[in-house]
Each structure stands twice: as C-alpha cells, then as structure tokens.
Scaffold this motif. Sequence first.
Motif, PDB file in Angstrom:
ATOM      1  N   ASP A 292       0.852  -1.182   0.000  1.00 41.50           N
ATOM      2  CA  ASP A 292       0.000   0.000   0.000  1.00 41.50           C
ATOM      3  C   ASP A 292       0.888   1.234   0.000  1.00 41.50           C
ATOM      4  OD1 ASP A 292      -1.421   2.278   1.438  1.00 41.50           O
ATOM      5  OD2 ASP A 292      -3.072   0.884   1.129  1.00 41.50           O
ATOM      6  N   THR A 293       0.667   2.107  -0.963  1.00 42.76           N
ATOM      7  CA  THR A 293       1.445   3.345  -1.053  1.00 42.76           C
ATOM      8  C   THR A 293       0.525   4.559  -0.955  1.00 42.76           C
ATOM      9  OG1 THR A 293       1.324   3.258  -3.467  1.00 42.76           O
ATOM     10  CG2 THR A 293       3.290   2.309  -2.429  1.00 42.76           C
ATOM     11  N   SER A 294      -0.619   4.420  -0.308  1.00 44.52           N
ATOM     12  CA  SER A 294      -1.586   5.518  -0.228  1.00 44.52           C
ATOM     13  C   SER A 294      -1.138   6.635   0.714  1.00 44.52           C
ATOM     14  CB  SER A 294      -2.957   4.990   0.190  1.00 44.52           C
ATOM     15  OG  SER A 294      -2.896   4.396   1.473  1.00 44.52           O
TER      16      SER A 294
END
Length: 131
Positions: free
Chosen positions: A111-113
């Motif tokens: 996850d790179t949010s």
Amino acid sequence: MKSPQQELYDYVGHQSELMGYDTYDHLPMDSDNTDYPFVVMGDIDTVPIPNKSAISAELNLTVNVWGSQDQRLVIDTIANSLLMIVSKRFKTEHYRYRGMLSGSNVQVIQDTSVPETVLNHVIIQMKFRLI
C-alpha cells in the motif's frame, strides 16, 4: 441478544487479541500513535440459507493486517494465525459456527496511499457457516 454476525465479529476480534495482536474495529488515527503491526476488523456480510427446519447462514468476514515496509513476514505470520480460526468449529454465547477454509483467502499487497510510505497490507476473507 447479539446478531450472529456481531457475535462472530466479536469472537474473531477477541481471538486476535488473545493471540497477542493489537486489534481495532477501525483504522487507527495518526493521533493514536499506533505501532505496526496491527489488525483491523473489517466488513461482515450475511447470506441467509433457508431450509425445511431452520434458517442457516453463510457469513463472510474481512480482517486486515497492517505492517511497515519491513514487516512482510510478520504480517504474513499473523494472517496465517488468524486464518486458522476458520479451520474449526466453535460456539459463542448464542450461536455455533463452522469455518469454511476452502471458501476463505488471503491476499498480500503493498500500500502506497500514505505519501512517501510503503506499507504491507494483508486482506483476509474468512467464510463461516452458521450451524
């Protein structure tokens, strides 16, 4: 009296805590200063299954495990420990459940949010039958 889905949700969350995992019913806020890894209880849905003598149901519970970039092995281990809940039958205060391992699954994603952050995220789909 709690609904079958609420008792299942509470049971799985409690089992996670008994295993020593920090477990939440929502994604912790930044102000909580929560350390990774942690478990977040997710959505649950119920599909009624009527038959001649009673009403049964299939319950699908999502559990999320979050870890930092270097905790992939740790969150994978946590996820597999939680998945073992689905491998047995158990009773809560008012209901009996049978886990359905063949209908459950585990997905590991990055996850790179969050800007300039890489997190490891496991999504566990757990399937149960109300018996």
